[in-house]
Design an enzyme around this catalytic site. Structure first.
Site, PDB file in Angstrom:
ATOM      1  N   GLU A 118      22.363  86.741  37.245  1.00 54.88           N
ATOM      2  CA  GLU A 118      21.800  86.004  38.441  1.00 54.88           C
ATOM      3  C   GLU A 118      23.491  85.208  38.903  1.00 54.88           C
ATOM      4  O   GLU A 118      24.457  85.723  38.179  1.00 54.88           O
ATOM      5  CB  GLU A 118      21.140  84.692  37.777  1.00 54.88           C
ATOM      6  CG  GLU A 118      19.809  85.488  37.489  1.00 54.88           C
ATOM      7  CD  GLU A 118      18.714  84.066  37.096  1.00 54.88           C
ATOM      8  OE1 GLU A 118      17.623  84.003  37.360  1.00 54.88           O
ATOM      9  OE2 GLU A 118      19.242  82.918  36.472  1.00 54.88           O
ATOM     10  N   ARG A 287      24.881  78.932  43.179  1.00 55.91           N
ATOM     11  CA  ARG A 287      23.965  78.375  44.243  1.00 55.91           C
ATOM     12  C   ARG A 287      24.439  77.451  45.342  1.00 55.91           C
ATOM     13  O   ARG A 287      23.657  77.520  46.570  1.00 55.91           O
ATOM     14  CB  ARG A 287      22.934  77.803  43.408  1.00 55.91           C
ATOM     15  CG  ARG A 287      22.182  78.794  42.571  1.00 55.91           C
ATOM     16  CD  ARG A 287      21.000  78.155  41.997  1.00 55.91           C
ATOM     17  NE  ARG A 287      20.433  79.116  41.210  1.00 55.91           N
ATOM     18  CZ  ARG A 287      19.268  79.004  40.354  1.00 55.91           C
ATOM     19  NH1 ARG A 287      18.989  77.683  40.069  1.00 55.91           N
ATOM     20  NH2 ARG A 287      18.856  79.778  39.765  1.00 55.91           N
ATOM     21  N   GLU A 372      15.345  68.560  31.607  1.00 61.28           N
ATOM     22  CA  GLU A 372      15.801  68.124  32.957  1.00 61.28           C
ATOM     23  C   GLU A 372      15.964  66.799  33.151  1.00 61.28           C
ATOM     24  O   GLU A 372      16.831  66.206  34.018  1.00 61.28           O
ATOM     25  CB  GLU A 372      14.843  68.911  34.004  1.00 61.28           C
ATOM     26  CG  GLU A 372      15.372  68.437  35.434  1.00 61.28           C
ATOM     27  CD  GLU A 372      14.987  69.616  36.388  1.00 61.28           C
ATOM     28  OE1 GLU A 372      14.039  70.695  36.076  1.00 61.28           O
ATOM     29  OE2 GLU A 372      15.051  69.330  37.540  1.00 61.28           O
TER      30      GLU A 372
HETATM   31  C1  LIG Z   1      10.161  77.225  40.556  1.00 60.38           C
HETATM   32  C2  LIG Z   1      11.109  76.979  39.624  1.00 60.38           C
HETATM   33  C3  LIG Z   1      11.984  78.095  38.903  1.00 60.38           C
HETATM   34  C4  LIG Z   1      12.754  77.997  37.935  1.00 60.38           C
HETATM   35  N1  LIG Z   1      13.271  78.780  37.334  1.00 60.38           N
HETATM   36  C5  LIG Z   1      14.187  78.719  36.335  1.00 60.38           C
HETATM   37  C6  LIG Z   1      14.892  79.765  35.361  1.00 60.38           C
HETATM   38  O1  LIG Z   1      14.489  80.838  35.656  1.00 60.38           O
HETATM   39  N2  LIG Z   1      15.480  79.406  34.275  1.00 60.38           N
HETATM   40  C7  LIG Z   1      15.756  78.203  34.012  1.00 60.38           C
HETATM   41  O2  LIG Z   1      16.603  77.958  33.078  1.00 60.38           O
HETATM   42  N3  LIG Z   1      15.243  77.075  34.816  1.00 60.38           N
HETATM   43  C8  LIG Z   1      14.425  77.257  35.820  1.00 60.38           C
HETATM   44  N4  LIG Z   1      13.796  76.360  36.584  1.00 60.38           N
HETATM   45  C9  LIG Z   1      14.145  74.846  36.028  1.00 60.38           C
HETATM   46  C10 LIG Z   1      13.367  74.877  34.661  1.00 60.38           C
HETATM   47  O3  LIG Z   1      12.224  75.386  35.037  1.00 60.38           O
HETATM   48  C11 LIG Z   1      13.313  73.281  34.285  1.00 60.38           C
HETATM   49  O4  LIG Z   1      14.483  72.642  34.484  1.00 60.38           O
HETATM   50  C12 LIG Z   1      12.554  73.148  32.820  1.00 60.38           C
HETATM   51  O5  LIG Z   1      11.516  73.740  32.861  1.00 60.38           O
HETATM   52  C13 LIG Z   1      12.473  71.676  32.732  1.00 60.38           C
HETATM   53  O6  LIG Z   1      11.685  71.571  31.468  1.00 60.38           O
HETATM   54  P1  LIG Z   1      11.309  70.104  31.201  1.00 60.38           P
HETATM   55  O7  LIG Z   1      10.725  70.328  29.680  1.00 60.38           O
HETATM   56  O8  LIG Z   1      12.411  69.277  31.106  1.00 60.38           O
HETATM   57  O9  LIG Z   1      10.304  69.490  32.132  1.00 60.38           O
HETATM   58  P2  LIG Z   1       8.891  70.000  32.788  1.00 60.38           P
HETATM   59  O10 LIG Z   1       8.872  71.426  32.569  1.00 60.38           O
HETATM   60  O11 LIG Z   1       8.951  69.817  34.361  1.00 60.38           O
HETATM   61  O12 LIG Z   1       7.920  69.145  32.058  1.00 60.38           O
HETATM   62  C14 LIG Z   1       7.781  68.005  32.735  1.00 60.38           C
HETATM   63  C15 LIG Z   1       6.432  67.454  32.150  1.00 60.38           C
HETATM   64  O13 LIG Z   1       6.323  65.983  32.013  1.00 60.38           O
HETATM   65  C16 LIG Z   1       5.139  65.655  32.324  1.00 60.38           C
HETATM   66  N5  LIG Z   1       5.102  64.192  33.148  1.00 60.38           N
HETATM   67  C17 LIG Z   1       6.143  63.915  33.866  1.00 60.38           C
HETATM   68  N6  LIG Z   1       6.068  62.586  34.488  1.00 60.38           N
HETATM   69  C18 LIG Z   1       5.062  62.004  33.462  1.00 60.38           C
HETATM   70  C19 LIG Z   1       4.617  60.563  33.072  1.00 60.38           C
HETATM   71  N7  LIG Z   1       4.978  59.846  33.942  1.00 60.38           N
HETATM   72  N8  LIG Z   1       3.648  60.751  32.358  1.00 60.38           N
HETATM   73  C20 LIG Z   1       3.293  61.893  31.562  1.00 60.38           C
HETATM   74  N9  LIG Z   1       3.749  62.983  31.710  1.00 60.38           N
HETATM   75  C21 LIG Z   1       4.526  63.212  32.544  1.00 60.38           C
HETATM   76  C22 LIG Z   1       4.860  66.547  33.301  1.00 60.38           C
HETATM   77  O14 LIG Z   1       3.419  66.518  33.734  1.00 60.38           O
HETATM   78  C23 LIG Z   1       5.054  68.084  32.657  1.00 60.38           C
HETATM   79  O15 LIG Z   1       4.295  68.269  31.735  1.00 60.38           O
HETATM   80  C24 LIG Z   1      13.065  76.568  37.449  1.00 60.38           C
HETATM   81  C25 LIG Z   1      12.273  75.413  38.225  1.00 60.38           C
HETATM   82  C26 LIG Z   1      11.466  75.534  39.269  1.00 60.38           C
HETATM   83  C27 LIG Z   1      10.661  74.371  39.733  1.00 60.38           C
END
Ligand SMILES: Cc1cc2nc3c(=O)[nH]c(=O)nc-3n(C[C@H](O)[C@H](O)[C@H](O)COP(=O)(O)OP(=O)(O)OC[C@H]3O[C@@H](n4cnc5c(N)ncnc54)[C@H](O)[C@@H]3O)c2cc1C
Length: 533
Positions: A118, A287, A372
């Site tokens: 990438e 990017r 994130e």
């Molecule tokens: C389309 C897309 C493609 C991507 N591709 C890549 C990739 O190839 N490689 C990579 O490293 N990263 C990629 N990313 C980024 C990566 O997916 C995210 O940064 C990562 O998945 C974040 O994980 P997380 O567990 O921090 O949050 P998330 O996976 O976003 O989970 C957040 C959770 O919190 C819950 N939540 C939020 N607010 C509340 C609330 N107030 N009360 C209760 N629950 C709540 C949501 O419902 C969800 O369950 C991509 C992102 C997108 C959108």
């Protein structure tokens, strides 16, 4: 709800990985605002960056991350996360995660991990499950969690606010005691007390009109932590993904960077390759550079989109390597094996967030943040592709290890029930949807890929008005998840604008025409905001 040892807010990669690791040590509640798999994680396509090949080295992965981060990464954190990556990947495979493999050339059927490439990576190091890596991660983690009797998942439960000792008027040192949670079906607000609370609520892409993020990404975690008094840093660094499918009926569909990694080339609508002049890596440049070049091309030509062309690759390869992208585009009438894909940039990733160390510790006792939502120092001014899933995995492990080896003492505070006050049913939901649209347009128009001080100040004034209006509305009406999300995107928008105004330079993702160059005095300086509580 009963009290828990661990309260996990969010069921993406960060929340689920942490929950699995702490489950043997106590009772875990996972609170998630939609169904359990709905998260940014679920939509990740490209994969996870980790050093697993003999051709690669930690040193090269560190160098690529620091280069993308444009002088703002914390090198110690970068090294820790990259060096611990392979062990966490091995655990994920052990749990049942299936990464794509390929046959090793000139062997009789021996197989190895198929590593993708990438933008910004000097080596092939992206582990992926075809182009649905995130879906496969969620499947594997949720399957493992279903065998853990200590974990309860509360779907359709919305965390409204953190409960902290300072807000309750107890003493000086701020301590998180749990969260108030809205049961979306019951309409009741429950008090969930916990010794350890983990914010794993993901990012805030929905702050912008165009985003690759699903609807859950409304910056709830950053907004809650900020209201509770935690430091929030570097919110000006919002990564715009250069290639989101441009089609009137497609909502937030990402065309993975891996398409460019496999030879996809960016062209104007006239078919002219325009990245040659922008960067030596052309279409595979980092990017921010690609997004700005597309923005410039669209502004100069007046076109609504540009084209991403991978038709020179054999159709069989494209269909096999990108089955999800191929099928989705086909549904919109675009056969990517025969014609280029219309694409536009869209808000994708929040590089800043709640300030934590590499173990997920925030400034508030008992409150941890991973994924994130957190700002560990890994990404600096720009995230290297596929480093975010890696960060979530490594930091979830470290946070779990910390809270189980050295648990915070149980807090003995009396927590009052949620106060509805004299709230009554909202009868003008149009106010909520109008304000929601206004914030997203405002950020897109004034706080996007290319910024100026004047645009930022204009945005600041508008957001301040909206925040005031939302505040009145919030206190006068019964809380609903729409209203709560509106309040949170307004807060996230305000943090982005204020952080961008604090940084008098262009660096990484923060490109300001009033200061077109990086200012060496601002290298290694974070923009930190705190809400006085
Ligand atoms: C389309 C897309 C493609 C991507 N591709 C890549 C990739 O190839 N490689 C990579 O490293 N990263 C990629 N990313 C980024 C990566 O997916 C995210 O940064 C990562 O998945 C974040 O994980 P997380 O567990 O921090 O949050 P998330 O996976 O976003 O989970 C957040 C959770 O919190 C819950 N939540 C939020 N607010 C509340 C609330 N107030 N009360 C209760 N629950 C709540 C949501 O419902 C969800 O369950 C991509 C992102 C997108 C959108």
């Amino acid at each position: 709800m009963k009290p828990f040892d661990f309260l996990v807010l969010g069921s993406g990669i960060a929340g689920l990985s942490f929950a699995l690791k702490v489950a043997p040590h106590g009772r875990v509640a996972i609170v998630t605002k939609k169904d359990r798999a709905e998260s940014n994680t679920n939509y990740a396509q490209g994969g996870i960056a980790a050093v697993t090949s003999k051709e690669d080295s930690f040193e090269l992965h560190v160098r690529d991350t620091l280069t993308a981060g444009a002088g703002l990464c914390n090198e110690k954190v970068v090294r820790t996360i990259i060096e611990e990556g392979p062990a966490r990947i091995a655990e994920l495979i052990e749990l049942g995660m299936h990464f794509s493999e390929r046959e090793i050339p000139r062997t009789k059927g021996a197989r190895e991990l198929d590593l993708g490439k990438e933008g910004g990576h000097s080596k092939r190091r992206i582990l992926h499950a075809k182009d649905v890596t995130g879906r496969e991660i969620e499947r594997a983690l949720l399957h493992a969690i279903s065998h853990q009797p200590n974990i309860e998942i509360f779907e359709n439960h919305f965390a409204i606010d953190l409960i902290t000792s300072q807000k309750l008027g107890y003493g000086e040192a701020n301590r998180c005691l749990g969260a108030y949670v809205l049961g979306k079906k019951s309409g009741q607000v429950e008090t969930v007390a916990a010794t350890v609370t983990l914010l794993a609520t993901g990012g805030c892409g929905k702050v912008y009109l165009y985003t690759t993020n699903p609807d859950i990404a409304t910056g709830d975690g950053v907004a809650m932590a900020y209201r509770a008094g935690a430091a929030v840093a570097n919110m000006e660094f919002i990564q715009f993904h250069p290639t989101c499918l441009y089609h009137p009926k497609a909502k937030s569909f990402l065309i993975s960077e891996a398409v460019r990694g496999e030879g996809g080339v960016l062209k104007s609508l006239e078919g002219v390759e325009f990245m040659d002049a922008a960067h030596p890596l052309k279409s595979l440049a980092p990017r921010d550079i690609v997004a700005r070049a597309i923005d410039r091309e669209m502004k100069q030509s007046g076109a609504d989109c540009v084209l991403l062309d991978i038709t020179h690759q054999p159709a069989r390869f494209i269909i096999e390597r990108f089955p999800n992208i191929y099928q989705t585009c086909l549904r919109y009438g675009i056969d990517i094996t025969k014609e280029p894909i219309p694409v536009v940039p869209a808000a994708h990733y929040q590089c800043g967030g709640v300030v934590t160390n590499v173990d997920g510790e925030t400034e508030i006792g008992g409150l941890y943040a991973v994924g994130e939502v957190a700002c560990t120092g890994l990404h600096g001014a720009n995230r290297l592709a596929s480093n975010s899933l890696l960060e979530a995995l490594v930091c979830a492990h470290r946070a779990a290890r910390l809270v189980t080896a050295d648990p915070p003492a149980p807090a003995d505070f009396k927590i009052p029930a949620w106060q509805f006050g004299d709230a009554h049913n909202p009868d003008e939901m149009v106010v909520v949807s109008h304000n929601w649209d206004e914030i997203r347009h405002c950020l897109w128009d004034y706080v996007g890929i290319v910024r100026t001080n004047k645009r930022l100040q204009r945005a600041q004034k508008r957001i301040a008005n909206l925040l005031e209006e939302i505040h009145d509305y919030y206190w006068n009406f019964i809380v609903t998840s729409d209203l709560l999300e509106l309040r949170n995107i307004a807060t996230a928008a305000d943090l982005i604008v204020r952080s961008a105004l604090l940084r008098p330079e262009s660096r990484g993702l923060n490109y300001n025409l009033d200061y077109p160059a990086a200012n060496p005095e601002w290298a290694q300086r974070d923009t930190v905001l705190r809400n006085p509580v």
